[in-house]
Design an enzyme around this catalytic site. Structure first.
Site, PDB file in Angstrom:
ATOM      1  N   ASP A 259      -6.765   9.759 -11.898  1.00 43.86           N
ATOM      2  CA  ASP A 259      -8.178   9.760 -12.304  1.00 43.86           C
ATOM      3  C   ASP A 259      -8.278   9.526 -13.803  1.00 43.86           C
ATOM      4  O   ASP A 259      -7.600  10.179 -14.588  1.00 43.86           O
ATOM      5  CB  ASP A 259      -8.819  11.113 -11.983  1.00 43.86           C
TER       6      ASP A 259
ATOM      7  N   ASP B  83      -8.139  17.604  -5.242  1.00 43.72           N
ATOM      8  CA  ASP B  83      -8.066  16.416  -4.377  1.00 43.72           C
ATOM      9  C   ASP B  83      -6.800  15.597  -4.623  1.00 43.72           C
ATOM     10  O   ASP B  83      -6.632  14.523  -4.041  1.00 43.72           O
ATOM     11  CB  ASP B  83      -9.322  15.535  -4.540  1.00 43.72           C
TER      12      ASP B  83
HETATM   13 ZN   LIG Z   1      -9.595  12.901  -7.981  1.00 36.77          ZN
HETATM   14 ZN   LIG Z   2      -9.576  14.502 -11.082  1.00 33.67          ZN
END
Ligand SMILES: [Zn+2]
Ligand SMILES: [Zn+2]
Length: 310
Positions: free
Chosen positions: A197, A53
């Site tokens: 993240d 992602d």
């Molecule tokens: Zn992510």
């Molecule tokens: Zn990630």
């Protein structure tokens, strides 16, 4: 994952004439084309980590640049360890690209010097090879005091430019004027920090210290705190605590789970850190020099006619 209203992770930093892209999720090129920015011939793309992602938009974007017949400028993709292996696997699908493509793997703690600012990488806590990025501008010379220069007899012209650049000048009569005599205190540059993240991490607090803007992920709300721990993501409240400890000026929450609209995350975060925003696609965060005011969310700041549904 994407929703009808939200695309996955990608942030464009516009600084002067520069366009730096951080993460390049699926659909990034199309979101740029739909925005008032358009799809520029990006020269540098910075990946925080190699989860799908965050990079799936790259192959398509590279093919678009190729189809445009781009030969120059070259493109450099930066990312954590594993980037080269990823590109060696993508190569058969990308085919020949007419422009030079360079990949640079970065470990946490590296510094890319680039004139009047630098990009620093820092460690995050996401269970895979990953780096956060801090864009840190150099201090700027202090404000030029015209009255002081007049009083010291500095003629208008190149001598004043010299002083402004921090060099002493010798006047016609032989007197030497030091830059300090006509310049105010050095003015701080701006600092923007993007985590990618991560679970809440002391290394992020340290890297983000005093930032104008901290872009921190907030995948979950308080009710899913357990899940945030298991998956090494952050809740909005945890991101807010990082922002509070780091004494940043503005916290922008991103990477919001499809379960949330954003407003509930903003509410939870603001109880801990009031200066929190949850930007939507095509929003812009303006970051003026500190003496000109606070960073500010401009809703729909990059919307264009192409952004509106037909
Ligand atoms: Zn992510
Ligand atoms: Zn990630």
């Amino acid at each position: 994952m994407p929703t009808a209203l939200r695309a996955p992770a990608a942030f464009l930093v516009r600084r002067g004439g520069e366009r730096l892209l951080f993460d390049c999720a699926e659909g990034t090129q199309r979101q740029l084309q739909r925005s008032s920015v358009g799809l520029p011939d990006l020269e540098e793309i910075f990946l925080t980590h190699l989860h799908a992602d965050h990079f799936l938009g790259l192959p398509g974007m590279l093919k678009t640049f190729a189809l445009r017949g781009r030969e120059e400028p070259g493109l450099t993709v930066y990312g954590p360890s594993g980037l080269r292996v990823l590109f060696s696997k993508l190569k058969p699908f990308l085919g020949r690209l007419p422009f030079p493509l360079t990949t640079v793997e970065l470990a946490p703690g590296e510094v890319l010097e680039r004139g009047d600012y630098r990009i620093e990488t820092f460690a995050v806590d996401h269970g895979v090879a990953a780096v956060g990025y801090a864009l840190v501008e150099n201090e700027r010379p202090g404000r030029f005091d015209v009255e002081a220069a007049d009083a010291l007899g500095v003629p208008p012209g190149s001598e004043r430019g010299q002083l402004q650049r921090g060099e002493p000048v010798t006047l016609a009569g032989g007197a030497v004027v030091a830059p300090d005599a006509v310049l105010g205190p050095a003015r701080p540059g701006r600092k923007i920090v993007l985590t990618g993240d991560t679970a809440p991490a002391p290394s992020v607090v340290q890297a983000a210290y005093g930032a104008d803007v901290l872009v921190h992920e907030a995948t979950f709300a308080n009710e899913e705190k357990e899940r945030a721990r298991e998956t090494l993501h952050a809740t909005a409240a945890e991101a807010a605590e990082v922002a509070r400890l780091a004494e940043v000026r503005l916290l922008a929450l991103t990477h919001v789970s499809t379960r949330y609209f954003g407003s509930e995350l903003a509410r939870e975060a603001r109880e801990i850190f009031p200066e929190t925003v949850v930007p939507r696609d095509f929003d812009v965060v303006e970051v003026p020099f500190p003496e000109r005011g606070a960073p500010e969310l401009v809703k729909g700041g990059a919307r264009s006619e192409a952004t509106e549904p037909v």
